[in-house]
Design a protein around this motif. Structure first.
Motif, PDB file in Angstrom:
ATOM      1  N   ARG B  39       0.751  -1.199  -0.078  1.00 51.87           N
ATOM      2  CA  ARG B  39      -0.110  -0.139   0.060  1.00 51.87           C
ATOM      3  C   ARG B  39       0.979   1.225   0.038  1.00 51.87           C
ATOM      4  O   ARG B  39       0.429   2.324  -0.549  1.00 51.87           O
ATOM      5  CB  ARG B  39      -0.811  -0.006   1.215  1.00 51.87           C
ATOM      6  CG  ARG B  39      -1.945  -1.101   1.111  1.00 51.87           C
ATOM      7  CD  ARG B  39      -2.859  -1.043   2.369  1.00 51.87           C
ATOM      8  NE  ARG B  39      -3.827   0.154   2.623  1.00 51.87           N
ATOM      9  CZ  ARG B  39      -5.004   0.281   2.109  1.00 51.87           C
ATOM     10  NH1 ARG B  39      -5.320  -0.398   1.139  1.00 51.87           N
ATOM     11  NH2 ARG B  39      -5.396   1.404   2.359  1.00 51.87           N
ATOM     12  N   LEU B  44      -1.236   4.334  -1.370  1.00 51.68           N
ATOM     13  CA  LEU B  44      -2.783   4.440  -0.773  1.00 51.68           C
ATOM     14  C   LEU B  44      -2.289   4.605   0.853  1.00 51.68           C
ATOM     15  O   LEU B  44      -3.130   5.014   1.788  1.00 51.68           O
ATOM     16  CB  LEU B  44      -3.384   3.051  -0.704  1.00 51.68           C
ATOM     17  CG  LEU B  44      -3.996   2.538  -2.068  1.00 51.68           C
ATOM     18  CD1 LEU B  44      -4.498   1.278  -2.209  1.00 51.68           C
ATOM     19  CD2 LEU B  44      -5.194   3.797  -2.383  1.00 51.68           C
ATOM     20  N   ARG B  63       0.136  11.178  -4.555  1.00 52.81           N
ATOM     21  CA  ARG B  63      -1.121  10.379  -4.294  1.00 52.81           C
ATOM     22  C   ARG B  63      -0.916   9.343  -5.315  1.00 52.81           C
ATOM     23  O   ARG B  63      -0.337   9.163  -6.431  1.00 52.81           O
ATOM     24  CB  ARG B  63      -2.587  11.064  -4.617  1.00 52.81           C
ATOM     25  CG  ARG B  63      -2.631  12.484  -3.725  1.00 52.81           C
ATOM     26  CD  ARG B  63      -3.671  13.070  -4.538  1.00 52.81           C
ATOM     27  NE  ARG B  63      -4.881  12.332  -4.586  1.00 52.81           N
ATOM     28  CZ  ARG B  63      -5.838  12.628  -3.949  1.00 52.81           C
ATOM     29  NH1 ARG B  63      -6.056  13.544  -3.265  1.00 52.81           N
ATOM     30  NH2 ARG B  63      -6.911  11.844  -3.945  1.00 52.81           N
ATOM     31  N   ALA B  64      -1.792   8.269  -5.108  1.00 56.17           N
ATOM     32  CA  ALA B  64      -1.693   7.022  -5.647  1.00 56.17           C
ATOM     33  C   ALA B  64      -2.101   7.173  -7.287  1.00 56.17           C
ATOM     34  O   ALA B  64      -1.713   6.698  -8.134  1.00 56.17           O
ATOM     35  CB  ALA B  64      -3.036   6.081  -5.156  1.00 56.17           C
ATOM     36  N   SER B  65      -3.176   8.268  -7.295  1.00 55.79           N
ATOM     37  CA  SER B  65      -3.579   8.588  -8.712  1.00 55.79           C
ATOM     38  C   SER B  65      -2.565   9.104  -9.537  1.00 55.79           C
ATOM     39  O   SER B  65      -2.615   9.282 -10.774  1.00 55.79           O
ATOM     40  CB  SER B  65      -4.794   9.434  -8.652  1.00 55.79           C
ATOM     41  OG  SER B  65      -4.522  10.684  -7.754  1.00 55.79           O
ATOM     42  N   ASP B  68       0.705   6.421 -11.376  1.00 53.50           N
ATOM     43  CA  ASP B  68       0.600   5.356 -12.502  1.00 53.50           C
ATOM     44  C   ASP B  68       1.006   3.807 -12.205  1.00 53.50           C
ATOM     45  O   ASP B  68       1.851   3.292 -12.852  1.00 53.50           O
ATOM     46  CB  ASP B  68       1.583   5.726 -13.653  1.00 53.50           C
ATOM     47  CG  ASP B  68       0.995   5.310 -15.001  1.00 53.50           C
ATOM     48  OD1 ASP B  68       0.211   4.397 -14.916  1.00 53.50           O
ATOM     49  OD2 ASP B  68       2.088   5.114 -15.929  1.00 53.50           O
ATOM     50  N   ILE B  69       0.296   3.540 -11.234  1.00 53.22           N
ATOM     51  CA  ILE B  69       0.204   2.170 -10.841  1.00 53.22           C
ATOM     52  C   ILE B  69      -1.219   1.270 -11.031  1.00 53.22           C
ATOM     53  O   ILE B  69      -2.203   2.177 -10.947  1.00 53.22           O
ATOM     54  CB  ILE B  69       0.776   1.966  -9.418  1.00 53.22           C
ATOM     55  CG1 ILE B  69       0.006   2.966  -8.462  1.00 53.22           C
ATOM     56  CG2 ILE B  69       2.036   2.177  -9.145  1.00 53.22           C
ATOM     57  CD1 ILE B  69      -0.876   2.481  -7.519  1.00 53.22           C
ATOM     58  N   PHE B  71      -3.576  -1.599  -8.843  1.00 54.17           N
ATOM     59  CA  PHE B  71      -3.488  -2.322  -7.734  1.00 54.17           C
ATOM     60  C   PHE B  71      -4.750  -3.371  -8.144  1.00 54.17           C
ATOM     61  O   PHE B  71      -5.954  -3.131  -8.220  1.00 54.17           O
ATOM     62  CB  PHE B  71      -3.870  -1.338  -6.627  1.00 54.17           C
ATOM     63  CG  PHE B  71      -3.525  -1.984  -5.247  1.00 54.17           C
ATOM     64  CD1 PHE B  71      -2.470  -1.261  -4.700  1.00 54.17           C
ATOM     65  CD2 PHE B  71      -4.335  -2.814  -4.678  1.00 54.17           C
ATOM     66  CE1 PHE B  71      -2.290  -1.778  -3.207  1.00 54.17           C
ATOM     67  CE2 PHE B  71      -3.955  -3.079  -3.584  1.00 54.17           C
ATOM     68  CZ  PHE B  71      -3.075  -2.792  -2.746  1.00 54.17           C
ATOM     69  N   PHE B  73      -6.869  -5.693  -5.539  1.00 56.79           N
ATOM     70  CA  PHE B  73      -7.144  -6.004  -4.246  1.00 56.79           C
ATOM     71  C   PHE B  73      -7.587  -7.348  -3.924  1.00 56.79           C
ATOM     72  O   PHE B  73      -8.087  -7.988  -4.664  1.00 56.79           O
ATOM     73  CB  PHE B  73      -8.426  -5.007  -3.746  1.00 56.79           C
ATOM     74  CG  PHE B  73      -8.113  -3.410  -3.926  1.00 56.79           C
ATOM     75  CD1 PHE B  73      -7.524  -2.742  -2.812  1.00 56.79           C
ATOM     76  CD2 PHE B  73      -8.163  -2.865  -5.215  1.00 56.79           C
ATOM     77  CE1 PHE B  73      -7.302  -1.396  -2.929  1.00 56.79           C
ATOM     78  CE2 PHE B  73      -7.882  -1.529  -5.328  1.00 56.79           C
ATOM     79  CZ  PHE B  73      -7.403  -0.788  -4.250  1.00 56.79           C
ATOM     80  N   ALA B  77     -12.607  -5.339  -4.897  1.00 50.24           N
ATOM     81  CA  ALA B  77     -12.759  -4.053  -5.034  1.00 50.24           C
ATOM     82  C   ALA B  77     -13.407  -3.780  -6.351  1.00 50.24           C
ATOM     83  O   ALA B  77     -13.440  -2.606  -6.786  1.00 50.24           O
ATOM     84  CB  ALA B  77     -11.669  -3.220  -4.773  1.00 50.24           C
TER      85      ALA B  77
END
Lengths: 308, 360
Positions: B39, B44, B63-65, B68-69, B71, B73, B77
């Motif tokens: 995470r 995240l 941030r996660a956004s 460019d990854i 994920f 879950f 999700a």
């Protein structure tokens, strides 16, 4: 064989059985029957009886004498209602009121719920304070706001710097006064349901959307709104039903004078209890009932769709 | 990096380099910090200290956004109100990709995952495996810098898990994307990872190729955790025998186990006299004999687990249990007295106090 003591009943196969009040099925009956009887006496019978009365010329002020009061008149009351040009104004006013108050409540309630999602110090107290209006009696709320909005010494105008505006008695304004107070009172209700809806949206969906590079607005419109939509719809149904028949709040805030806003429920009241045209009032009540059922059944249709 | 939640340190001073195109598995028991690490990589979670470098760029504060990854879950999700197609297209829609291009990309992924037939279904009408495929599709539809997978097949049933394991590995070979895969299942880790990073209590224990981690665990934790069943661990102490040769005094039955010359040399170099050791040996390197045998120890059959293609024979040795992997055609009776011997070329020694291997 020795006979057993106690009352004997017969079961489906014709065998005699002892009546045992503590058996599950008997307990259920014991609790349910009084409620059903009560419902019939104070709800269902009056409902049906008023339907019968709406086809007569009954007046509750006069002595009941079959054939004279009530006397069968067929659809006369309904014809009179629909040919009365004033009635449409009342429908429009009521509709306007429902639209404004429920619209305001939905937007504010959902907005507050969104704000209260973030954790901050004093959130609990703010939460309780916001919910308080909902716990009060509408008549008391109306009377309280009547003082609050008084043009001479009310705090409302003073706080907003509005000068001497007579909110409650000015016929051009009193509908808005009722809308403001109704929003104040019932926004917490929408907020509570919205919060329940929001808390049911799993956090990981937002995380997934974050990873998927969704903007704030995209997350709100594609996840938050569609996922809370069913509960918002429930809030809407309750509020529309309630707002359509609002009576106690305007009664407390504005009273029933000639300047009172032409709301349907106020008309039912004045026809039934002021001019004692009980049957005419009943007919109007029935029309209101049909309108409310029609509107809510449309909403419930959407709700059922949303659930799938 | 370090990650703390209040007073609890979830990840302690982790230093990890993941190579381009690599399939790295983060392996460890529940609560070992592997998901937290993942995470943190995703954005995240924000590490308490340290930094995360992605493709040469420090992304710690992004941030996660913005990283460019992709994920995947553990519980998929998936957006429950959207169809499989819309779920897969979601990342493209969020980026306002034109409809034509979106359809093309979704089509590519859908063909790769062979899920054309479920596109108009919502998640609640999908099986676990299909939900998993849709979740993978949502990750694959973009071309992210790195794929992060958090126990993506943990909730599937055993047979299907094996199938998905193969599929995932094949997919990785196909697209050759850098992937970090979290699991607590060491078998999954062994079979899928280019490298395995074993974690425990927030600390990285060992990182290496699966076989290396399996054959040469750096400490007792890894020795126990990797392998099913894990390594046999026997307390012992080096001792010079009557013949003048260095052997091992086994605590189990207090016998002296003779050692080959190379191991004698190793122990002489690395271990102080009278220092307690733990001897580690894999079940498949443990042989059970029903007759007298040189360099063997006396044991008693405790129980036999029949696995189909092989047996695991649990031997009681003093207060210790030693597991041996035998052919499925060997029958042992409970309570039978046997001898056991170890493949001395493959045994490992650990310091009994620190738990660290002394082999390196």
């Amino acid at each position: 064989m020795q006979k057993k003591k106690g009352p004997l009943l017969v079961d489906a196969r014709g065998n005699q059985v002892n009546f045992n009040p503590m058996r599950d099925v008997n307990l259920v009956r014991l609790f349910v029957f009084p409620t059903i009887i009560l419902l019939i006496v104070i709800n269902i019978f009056p409902l049906l009886w008023s339907l019968v009365l709406s086809f007569t010329d009954y007046s509750a002020r006069l002595q009941t004498e079959w054939g004279v009061n009530p006397e069968w008149e067929g659809t006369k009351n309904y014809v009179a209602l629909f040919t009365n040009p004033d009635i449409w104004l009342k429908f429009i006013t009521t509709g306007k009121y429902v639209l404004m108050s429920v619209g305001g409540e939905m937007i504010l309630g959902f907005g507050l719920a969104l704000l209260l999602q973030t954790k901050f110090a004093g959130r609990g107290i703010i939460y309780v304070l916001l919910v308080l209006p909902m716990t009060m009696s509408p008549v008391i709320v109306g009377l309280m706001w009547k003082l609050f909005m008084d043009p001479n010494w009310g705090m409302f105008n003073f706080m907003l710097g509005l000068g001497r505006i007579d909110w409650a008695q000015d016929p051009a304004r009193n509908l808005y006064a009722i809308v403001i107070v109704d929003i104040w009172m019932w926004t917490p209700f929408v907020m509570l349901l919205s919060m329940a809806g929001l808390s049911a949206v799993p956090q990981y969906l937002y995380e997934a959307a974050e990873v998927d590079r969704a903007s704030w607005w995209f997350k709100f419109s594609r996840i938050t709104l569609p996922m809370t939509y069913p509960l918002l719809l429930i809030a809407l149904i309750f509020r529309v039903m309630d707002a359509f028949k609002i009576f106690d709040l305007p009664m407390g805030l504005v009273g029933r004078g000639s300047g009172a806003p032409p709301l349907l429920s106020m008309e039912v009241y004045s026809q039934t209890f002021m001019t004692w045209r009980t049957s005419y009032g009943s007919a109007l009540g029935y029309i209101m009932l049909i309108v409310i059922i029609a509107i809510t059944s449309v909403l419930i249709k959407y709700l059922n769709k949303a659930k799938h | 990096m370090v990650k703390k939640f209040g007073d609890f340190t979830a990840v302690k001073e982790l230093d990890l380099t993941i190579h381009d195109g690599e399939f790295l598995v983060l392996l460890g028991p529940s609560g070992c910090g592997k998901t937290t690490t993942l995470r943190c990589i995703s954005g995240l979670e924000i590490p308490t200290s340290g930094s995360i470098i992605l493709d040469g760029v420090d992304v710690t504060d992004r941030r996660a956004s913005q990283r460019d990854i992709a994920f995947v879950f553990q519980l998929y999700a998936l957006y429950p109100h959207l169809t499989a197609y819309k779920n897969i297209a979601f990342p493209l829609k969020a980026q306002h990709v034109p409809k034509e291009e979106m359809d093309k990309e979704v089509d590519r992924v859908v063909k790769m995952l062979r899920i054309e037939h479920i596109l108009d279904r919502k998640p609640k009408h999908l099986s676990g495996g299909d939900m998993q495929r849709v979740a993978l599709g949502r990750a694959l539809v973009r071309h992210p810098k790195v794929f992060l997978l958090d126990e993506p097949i943990g909730t599937l049933d055993a047979a299907f898990r094996e199938e998905m394991r193969t599929e995932l590995k094949a997919l990785h070979v196909d697209i050759n994307a850098t992937s970090v895969y979290v699991t607590h299942d060491q078998e999954e880790a062994m079979s899928m990872g280019d490298r395995i990073a074993v974690m425990n209590a927030g600390v990285l224990q060992q990182i290496g190729e699966p076989h290396e981690v399996y054959a040469n665990p750096v400490n007792l934790f890894v020795a126990r955790f990797i392998g099913s069943p894990g390594m046999n661990l026997l307390a012992c102490k080096p001792e010079t025998g009557e013949n003048g040769q260095l052997g091992l005094r086994m605590r189990g039955n207090n016998e002296l186990l003779e050692l080959p010359g190379t191991l004698q040399q190793l122990l002489k170099e690395k271990v102080e006299r009278d220092h307690s050791l733990v001897l580690g040996v894999r079940p498949e390197d443990t042989t059970v004999h029903t007759a007298e045998q040189e360099h063997s120890l006396a044991a008693e059959v405790y129980v036999t687990e029949k696995m189909g293609s092989y047996h695991i024979v649990d031997l009681s040795y003093g207060e210790e249990i030693v597991r041996a992997r035998t052919s499925a055609y060997v029958d042992m009776e409970i309570g039978q007295n046997v001898r056991m011997s170890f493949d001395m070329g493959r045994v490992r020694f650990f310091d009994s106090e620190s738990g660290q291997s002394i082999m390196n």
